[in-house]
Design a protein around this motif. Sequence first.
Motif, PDB file in Angstrom:
ATOM      1  N   THR A 275      13.295  -5.002   4.032  1.00 28.64           N
ATOM      2  CA  THR A 275      14.722  -4.687   3.867  1.00 28.64           C
ATOM      3  C   THR A 275      15.097  -4.468   2.411  1.00 28.64           C
ATOM      4  OG1 THR A 275      15.353  -7.023   3.660  1.00 28.64           O
ATOM      5  CG2 THR A 275      15.264  -6.086   5.886  1.00 28.64           C
ATOM      6  N   GLY A 276      14.176  -4.789   1.510  1.00 35.71           N
ATOM      7  CA  GLY A 276      14.466  -4.682   0.089  1.00 35.71           C
ATOM      8  C   GLY A 276      14.849  -5.999  -0.549  1.00 35.71           C
ATOM      9  N   ALA A 277      14.929  -7.056   0.267  1.00 37.83           N
ATOM     10  CA  ALA A 277      15.245  -8.385  -0.249  1.00 37.83           C
ATOM     11  C   ALA A 277      14.017  -8.979  -0.930  1.00 37.83           C
ATOM     12  CB  ALA A 277      15.714  -9.289   0.877  1.00 37.83           C
ATOM     13  N   VAL A 278      14.266  -9.827  -1.919  1.00 37.31           N
ATOM     14  CA  VAL A 278      13.168 -10.464  -2.641  1.00 37.31           C
ATOM     15  C   VAL A 278      12.300 -11.274  -1.693  1.00 37.31           C
ATOM     16  CG1 VAL A 278      12.603 -12.188  -4.404  1.00 37.31           C
ATOM     17  CG2 VAL A 278      14.423 -10.532  -4.829  1.00 37.31           C
ATOM     18  N   SER A 279      12.952 -12.007  -0.781  1.00 40.57           N
ATOM     19  CA  SER A 279      12.246 -12.841   0.182  1.00 40.57           C
ATOM     20  C   SER A 279      12.627 -12.446   1.603  1.00 40.57           C
ATOM     21  CB  SER A 279      12.586 -14.315  -0.056  1.00 40.57           C
ATOM     22  OG  SER A 279      12.132 -15.114   1.012  1.00 40.57           O
ATOM     23  N   CYS A 280      11.686 -12.619   2.524  1.00 42.30           N
ATOM     24  CA  CYS A 280      11.992 -12.379   3.934  1.00 42.30           C
ATOM     25  C   CYS A 280      12.908 -13.474   4.481  1.00 42.30           C
ATOM     26  CB  CYS A 280      10.698 -12.350   4.747  1.00 42.30           C
ATOM     27  SG  CYS A 280       9.656 -10.905   4.405  1.00 42.30           S
ATOM     28  N   PHE A 281      13.010 -14.586   3.741  1.00 39.07           N
ATOM     29  CA  PHE A 281      13.831 -15.707   4.187  1.00 39.07           C
ATOM     30  C   PHE A 281      15.162 -15.704   3.447  1.00 39.07           C
ATOM     31  CE2 PHE A 281       9.475 -16.823   5.017  1.00 39.07           C
ATOM     32  CZ  PHE A 281       9.526 -17.346   6.304  1.00 39.07           C
TER      33      PHE A 281
ATOM     34  N   VAL B 261      -0.405 -19.014  -0.589  1.00 37.61           N
ATOM     35  CA  VAL B 261      -0.857 -17.979  -1.519  1.00 37.61           C
ATOM     36  C   VAL B 261       0.206 -17.814  -2.605  1.00 37.61           C
ATOM     37  CG1 VAL B 261      -1.725 -15.630  -1.742  1.00 37.61           C
ATOM     38  CG2 VAL B 261      -1.954 -16.832   0.452  1.00 37.61           C
ATOM     39  N   LEU B 262      -0.142 -18.165  -3.834  1.00 41.98           N
ATOM     40  CA  LEU B 262       0.773 -18.000  -4.961  1.00 41.98           C
ATOM     41  C   LEU B 262       0.540 -16.625  -5.568  1.00 41.98           C
ATOM     42  CD1 LEU B 262       0.409 -21.515  -6.650  1.00 41.98           C
ATOM     43  CD2 LEU B 262       2.057 -20.771  -4.916  1.00 41.98           C
ATOM     44  N   VAL B 263       1.611 -15.839  -5.682  1.00 42.85           N
ATOM     45  CA  VAL B 263       1.453 -14.449  -6.104  1.00 42.85           C
ATOM     46  C   VAL B 263       2.406 -14.077  -7.235  1.00 42.85           C
ATOM     47  CG1 VAL B 263       0.747 -13.773  -3.774  1.00 42.85           C
ATOM     48  CG2 VAL B 263       3.161 -13.545  -4.457  1.00 42.85           C
ATOM     49  N   ASP B 264       2.070 -12.999  -7.906  1.00 42.29           N
ATOM     50  CA  ASP B 264       2.946 -12.352  -8.878  1.00 42.29           C
ATOM     51  C   ASP B 264       3.360 -11.036  -8.232  1.00 42.29           C
ATOM     52  OD1 ASP B 264       4.290 -11.323 -11.023  1.00 42.29           O
ATOM     53  OD2 ASP B 264       2.519 -11.012 -12.279  1.00 42.29           O
ATOM     54  N   PRO B 265       4.553 -10.995  -7.609  1.00 44.60           N
ATOM     55  CA  PRO B 265       4.951  -9.801  -6.849  1.00 44.60           C
ATOM     56  C   PRO B 265       5.383  -8.647  -7.747  1.00 44.60           C
ATOM     57  CG  PRO B 265       6.717 -11.415  -6.816  1.00 44.60           C
ATOM     58  CD  PRO B 265       5.570 -12.069  -7.529  1.00 44.60           C
ATOM     59  N   ALA B 266       5.021  -7.438  -7.337  1.00 51.32           N
ATOM     60  CA  ALA B 266       5.422  -6.239  -8.089  1.00 51.32           C
ATOM     61  C   ALA B 266       6.751  -5.695  -7.596  1.00 51.32           C
ATOM     62  CB  ALA B 266       4.343  -5.163  -7.967  1.00 51.32           C
ATOM     63  N   GLY B 267       7.317  -6.320  -6.569  1.00 53.75           N
ATOM     64  CA  GLY B 267       8.584  -5.855  -6.003  1.00 53.75           C
ATOM     65  C   GLY B 267       8.995  -6.763  -4.873  1.00 53.75           C
ATOM     66  N   PRO B 268      10.034  -6.380  -4.128  1.00 55.03           N
ATOM     67  CA  PRO B 268      10.522  -7.194  -3.016  1.00 55.03           C
ATOM     68  C   PRO B 268       9.440  -7.439  -1.976  1.00 55.03           C
ATOM     69  CG  PRO B 268      12.082  -5.443  -3.552  1.00 55.03           C
ATOM     70  CD  PRO B 268      10.838  -5.154  -4.319  1.00 55.03           C
ATOM     71  N   ALA B 269       9.505  -8.604  -1.351  1.00 59.57           N
ATOM     72  CA  ALA B 269       8.527  -8.929  -0.311  1.00 59.57           C
ATOM     73  C   ALA B 269       8.953  -8.398   1.046  1.00 59.57           C
ATOM     74  CB  ALA B 269       8.322 -10.440  -0.238  1.00 59.57           C
ATOM     75  N   CYS B 270      10.267  -8.307   1.269  1.00 58.37           N
ATOM     76  CA  CYS B 270      10.780  -7.929   2.585  1.00 58.37           C
ATOM     77  C   CYS B 270      10.962  -6.420   2.708  1.00 58.37           C
ATOM     78  CB  CYS B 270      12.107  -8.633   2.841  1.00 58.37           C
ATOM     79  SG  CYS B 270      12.745  -8.390   4.514  1.00 58.37           S
TER      80      CYS B 270
ATOM     81  N   ALA C 213       0.821  -1.212   0.000  1.00 56.90           N
ATOM     82  CA  ALA C 213       0.000   0.000   0.000  1.00 56.90           C
ATOM     83  C   ALA C 213       0.854   1.261   0.000  1.00 56.90           C
ATOM     84  CB  ALA C 213      -0.943   0.001   1.196  1.00 56.90           C
ATOM     85  N   THR C 214       1.975   1.234   0.712  1.00 63.43           N
ATOM     86  CA  THR C 214       2.856   2.409   0.759  1.00 63.43           C
ATOM     87  C   THR C 214       4.091   2.243  -0.115  1.00 63.43           C
ATOM     88  OG1 THR C 214       3.944   1.504   2.741  1.00 63.43           O
ATOM     89  CG2 THR C 214       2.114   3.037   3.077  1.00 63.43           C
ATOM     90  N   SER C 215       4.614   1.038  -0.217  1.00 67.26           N
ATOM     91  CA  SER C 215       5.849   0.816  -0.989  1.00 67.26           C
ATOM     92  C   SER C 215       5.591   0.600  -2.469  1.00 67.26           C
ATOM     93  CB  SER C 215       6.590  -0.413  -0.435  1.00 67.26           C
ATOM     94  OG  SER C 215       5.833  -1.594  -0.654  1.00 67.26           O
ATOM     95  N   GLY C 216       4.381   0.193  -2.810  1.00 67.35           N
ATOM     96  CA  GLY C 216       4.086  -0.136  -4.206  1.00 67.35           C
ATOM     97  C   GLY C 216       4.419  -1.583  -4.541  1.00 67.35           C
ATOM     98  N   ASN C 217       5.005  -2.308  -3.587  1.00 64.44           N
ATOM     99  CA  ASN C 217       5.396  -3.705  -3.816  1.00 64.44           C
ATOM    100  C   ASN C 217       4.217  -4.641  -3.528  1.00 64.44           C
ATOM    101  OD1 ASN C 217       8.037  -2.834  -4.383  1.00 64.44           O
ATOM    102  ND2 ASN C 217       8.604  -2.943  -2.231  1.00 64.44           N
ATOM    103  N   THR C 218       3.182  -4.497  -4.314  1.00 67.45           N
ATOM    104  CA  THR C 218       1.984  -5.297  -4.115  1.00 67.45           C
ATOM    105  C   THR C 218       2.207  -6.732  -4.587  1.00 67.45           C
ATOM    106  OG1 THR C 218       1.161  -4.552  -6.268  1.00 67.45           O
ATOM    107  CG2 THR C 218       0.419  -3.330  -4.327  1.00 67.45           C
ATOM    108  N   GLN C 219       1.286  -7.595  -4.192  1.00 65.22           N
ATOM    109  CA  GLN C 219       1.360  -8.998  -4.597  1.00 65.22           C
ATOM    110  C   GLN C 219       0.033  -9.405  -5.222  1.00 65.22           C
ATOM    111  OE1 GLN C 219       2.264 -10.684  -0.768  1.00 65.22           O
ATOM    112  NE2 GLN C 219       4.475 -10.502  -1.038  1.00 65.22           N
ATOM    113  N   LYS C 220       0.052  -9.604  -6.530  1.00 66.07           N
ATOM    114  CA  LYS C 220      -1.157 -10.020  -7.244  1.00 66.07           C
ATOM    115  C   LYS C 220      -1.372 -11.514  -7.018  1.00 66.07           C
ATOM    116  CE  LYS C 220      -3.231 -10.290 -11.844  1.00 66.07           C
ATOM    117  NZ  LYS C 220      -3.018 -10.032 -13.300  1.00 66.07           N
ATOM    118  N   ILE C 221      -2.533 -11.868  -6.508  1.00 63.15           N
ATOM    119  CA  ILE C 221      -2.817 -13.266  -6.177  1.00 63.15           C
ATOM    120  C   ILE C 221      -3.180 -14.041  -7.432  1.00 63.15           C
ATOM    121  CG2 ILE C 221      -4.319 -14.823  -4.880  1.00 63.15           C
ATOM    122  CD1 ILE C 221      -4.629 -12.613  -2.799  1.00 63.15           C
ATOM    123  N   VAL C 222      -2.447 -15.131  -7.649  1.00 62.85           N
ATOM    124  CA  VAL C 222      -2.709 -16.016  -8.784  1.00 62.85           C
ATOM    125  C   VAL C 222      -3.540 -17.208  -8.337  1.00 62.85           C
ATOM    126  CG1 VAL C 222      -1.638 -17.459 -10.560  1.00 62.85           C
ATOM    127  CG2 VAL C 222      -0.542 -15.316  -9.877  1.00 62.85           C
TER     128      VAL C 222
END
Length: 247
Positions: A94-100, A83-92, A61-70
Amino acid sequence: MNLDELKFDANGLIPAVVQDETTREVLTVAYMNEESLRKSLETRETWFYSRSRQELWHKGATSGNTQKIVEMRYDCDGDSLVVLVDPAGPACHTGAVSCFSENLLERSVERDSAELSDSRMDPSADQLASLSNSESSLNRTADQFASLSDFAVMLQLEKTISKREQEMPEGAYTTYLFEKGVDKILKKVGEEASEVIIAAKNRDPEELKWEAADLLYHLMVLLQEQKLPLKEVLAVLNKRKKPSAEE
């Protein structure tokens, strides 16, 4: 999805494992209550419930890194979601693609090896076999995590190339390729493919890895010029994948 089949916990929450629809990388694990789940289904974007803030939040909502649900799935017990998603940007955040992004497995292998080396007693055959099997299993899992992390480089490169095309910074090589147009880009793809062939014929792995990297870069510039997302190419590969005998 029938919400009546789901089992929310005592706090009215259900865990949701969010995965990239193309790579199957686990991006994050969050919680949904019934309201956030309904919003997710209605908007086709992820909504969660923050246990610390005690409120709903819309991912991106604030970062623009939304996740479109597939796709959304629930397990056989009905008490957790994938939840399988098509991400518009990093999930974390911190800027990392994944929180893991942190890998404890490699450290665990190193610790086990150190404990074995420091042991004052000679290990038994069973202990050695157990440690060997443990290391083998951990290394395989670590390799899987590493491959997902390595793939993030491709996604970042795709974003950089897209940004270059939008901003066209002066002096950048990518800008030069876009200015020259598709014919120049195609010529470079052909040249780099030839260099890959030559390096392979010469059995030169050091040269081959550099030429392969150059080929991938120019191919991704071509995909951007053609407005074809890398994920669509990966989706084709995913569809071609045949299930293994174990599956």
